[in-house]
Enzyme design. Sequence first.
Site, PDB file in Angstrom:
ATOM      1  NE  ARG A  52      34.400  13.482 -12.308  1.00 16.14           N
ATOM      2  CZ  ARG A  52      34.133  13.220 -13.578  1.00 16.14           C
ATOM      3  NH1 ARG A  52      35.049  12.719 -14.356  1.00 16.14           N
ATOM      4  NH2 ARG A  52      32.941  13.432 -14.065  1.00 16.14           N
ATOM      5  CE  LYS A 215      17.262  15.711 -28.714  1.00 18.98           C
ATOM      6  NZ  LYS A 215      17.812  14.649 -29.526  1.00 18.98           N
ATOM      7  N   GLY A 371      22.481  16.752 -14.592  1.00 20.51           N
ATOM      8  CA  GLY A 371      22.354  17.364 -15.912  1.00 20.51           C
ATOM      9  C   GLY A 371      23.280  18.543 -16.016  1.00 20.51           C
ATOM     10  N   GLY A 394      25.188  11.064 -15.037  1.00 19.38           N
ATOM     11  CA  GLY A 394      24.319   9.951 -15.421  1.00 19.38           C
ATOM     12  C   GLY A 394      23.785   9.202 -14.214  1.00 19.38           C
TER      13      GLY A 394
HETATM   14  P1  AMP Z   1      20.555  18.335 -20.391  1.00 20.12           P
HETATM   15  O1  AMP Z   1      21.843  17.602 -20.571  1.00 20.12           O
HETATM   16  O2  AMP Z   1      19.336  17.566 -20.745  1.00 20.12           O
HETATM   17  O3  AMP Z   1      20.481  19.010 -19.041  1.00 20.12           O
HETATM   18  O4  AMP Z   1      20.559  19.483 -21.511  1.00 20.12           O
HETATM   19  C1  AMP Z   1      21.433  20.563 -21.440  1.00 20.12           C
HETATM   20  C2  AMP Z   1      21.480  21.283 -22.742  1.00 20.12           C
HETATM   21  O5  AMP Z   1      20.201  21.792 -23.087  1.00 20.12           O
HETATM   22  C3  AMP Z   1      22.393  22.465 -22.671  1.00 20.12           C
HETATM   23  O6  AMP Z   1      23.514  22.233 -23.490  1.00 20.12           O
HETATM   24  C4  AMP Z   1      21.557  23.616 -23.177  1.00 20.12           C
HETATM   25  O7  AMP Z   1      22.248  24.434 -24.094  1.00 20.12           O
HETATM   26  C5  AMP Z   1      20.408  22.930 -23.873  1.00 20.12           C
HETATM   27  N1  AMP Z   1      19.232  23.783 -23.931  1.00 20.12           N
HETATM   28  C6  AMP Z   1      18.656  24.462 -22.939  1.00 20.12           C
HETATM   29  N2  AMP Z   1      17.619  25.197 -23.381  1.00 20.12           N
HETATM   30  C7  AMP Z   1      17.542  24.999 -24.707  1.00 20.12           C
HETATM   31  C8  AMP Z   1      16.683  25.489 -25.727  1.00 20.12           C
HETATM   32  N3  AMP Z   1      15.696  26.332 -25.449  1.00 20.12           N
HETATM   33  N4  AMP Z   1      16.873  25.058 -26.997  1.00 20.12           N
HETATM   34  C9  AMP Z   1      17.885  24.191 -27.255  1.00 20.12           C
HETATM   35  N5  AMP Z   1      18.717  23.696 -26.345  1.00 20.12           N
HETATM   36  C10 AMP Z   1      18.558  24.082 -25.076  1.00 20.12           C
END
Ligand code: AMP
Length: 414
Positions: A52, A215, A371, A394
Amino acid sequence: MQLFKPKRRIFASKLREMPSINDLDLKGARVLVRVDFNVPLDDQQNITDDSRMQAHIPTLKAIIEKGGRPIVMSHLGRPKDGPDESLSLKHLVEHLRELSGVEVQFINDCVGDAVELATKQLPEGTILLLENLRFHKEETKGDETFAKLLANNGDFYINDAFGTAHRAHASTAVIAQYFKSKKAFGLVLKAEIDNVNKVLHGGKKPVTAIVGGAKVSSKISVLENLLPKIDHLIIGGGMAFTFLKAQGGKTGNSLVEDDFLETAQKIMQEAEKQGVKIHLPLDSVIADDFSNEAKRDIVDSKSIPDGWMGLDAGPETIVALEPIIEASKTVLWNGPLGVFEFEHFSEGTVKTAEMIAKATKGGAFTLVGGGDSVAAIKKFNMAEQVSYVSTGGGAMLEFLEGKTLPGVAAILED
Ligand code: AMP
């Protein structure tokens, strides 16, 4: 439901062109620059990752080259109750000196008479680093009086902190009103805006968005905003299972948000209406437990047995995605395709990164941002093989949602 409603935007006539450092005459001026020096420190206050800090060096050098005197302000960590020695920006002084190659002065506050005096006495070619902004609770509250006090420290204001541009804090947004026509984007913030605009506005076709992660609920606005701008939408990771269940699939113990089945259906319908092809995982690597050591199997993504959960994209899925990603001229990647933190379930995410790297080599513009895909591409040491990796988690997510970030709007508004 908020889906597919028009958004409120800043009234266009109030917007200025994207002002950059080059548009300002900084000779001899005090240039107050908001950076994101929120670096991780170990127990001895050693910097464990300086990326950073490195990111802002070109901005600081550009200010100095134009004859300006940089007054640098940042937050560091989350001090709970006023000054906290362990989160003082004094721990960064020596390293800032090394990285910038210029003299760095430090002052133990960010507002007040002594600070103002120090800014006025700052010799040319020297950086003045102010103390952690968040030692004052007014910073995160966006307090106007505090913002005015901060503004007293500079003749010009540059915002280079993309990571906090989605917050309406005193130093990131409120302060800008005191610098009419004397404010601009720093090089980092400008690059973030330019690069995301390459995807969101006039991306060369075919445009593919790969959206994964945990999610659906956290990505609805992103999907909604992306649909009119893309040709292919690849949905992976945990969020894919809500879509697969909405299609009547058997998802076992996979991550499913039952409250969002209808939303998933609406997104798929809207995609069809807009001519966007949605790609869901054909097969999945399943596990009998959420652990790297769990028993594994590969099955059809719509036939996951009870007691098992999909944790990664399967080999058939990877083969199917290859021609789509590699034929794309613009690719946005947001969110991993599986639980990449577990080695046994990282293959889908690794292969996706490799396909994106190949598309980049073939001339595509590829952006990774907003993400855990940023963490993934860094973990695989592939950040250099894509066109752009965003610095703000974010902030990038909100940008992709089509929101006007307060830190960006404050520079653009007169
Ligand atoms: P995000 O911050 O929304 O990009 O979510 C990232 C997180 O989603 C990571 O920590 C992954 O381990 C999790 N993730 C990815 N695929 C899966 C899955 N099939 N089931 C549960 N968690 C998941």
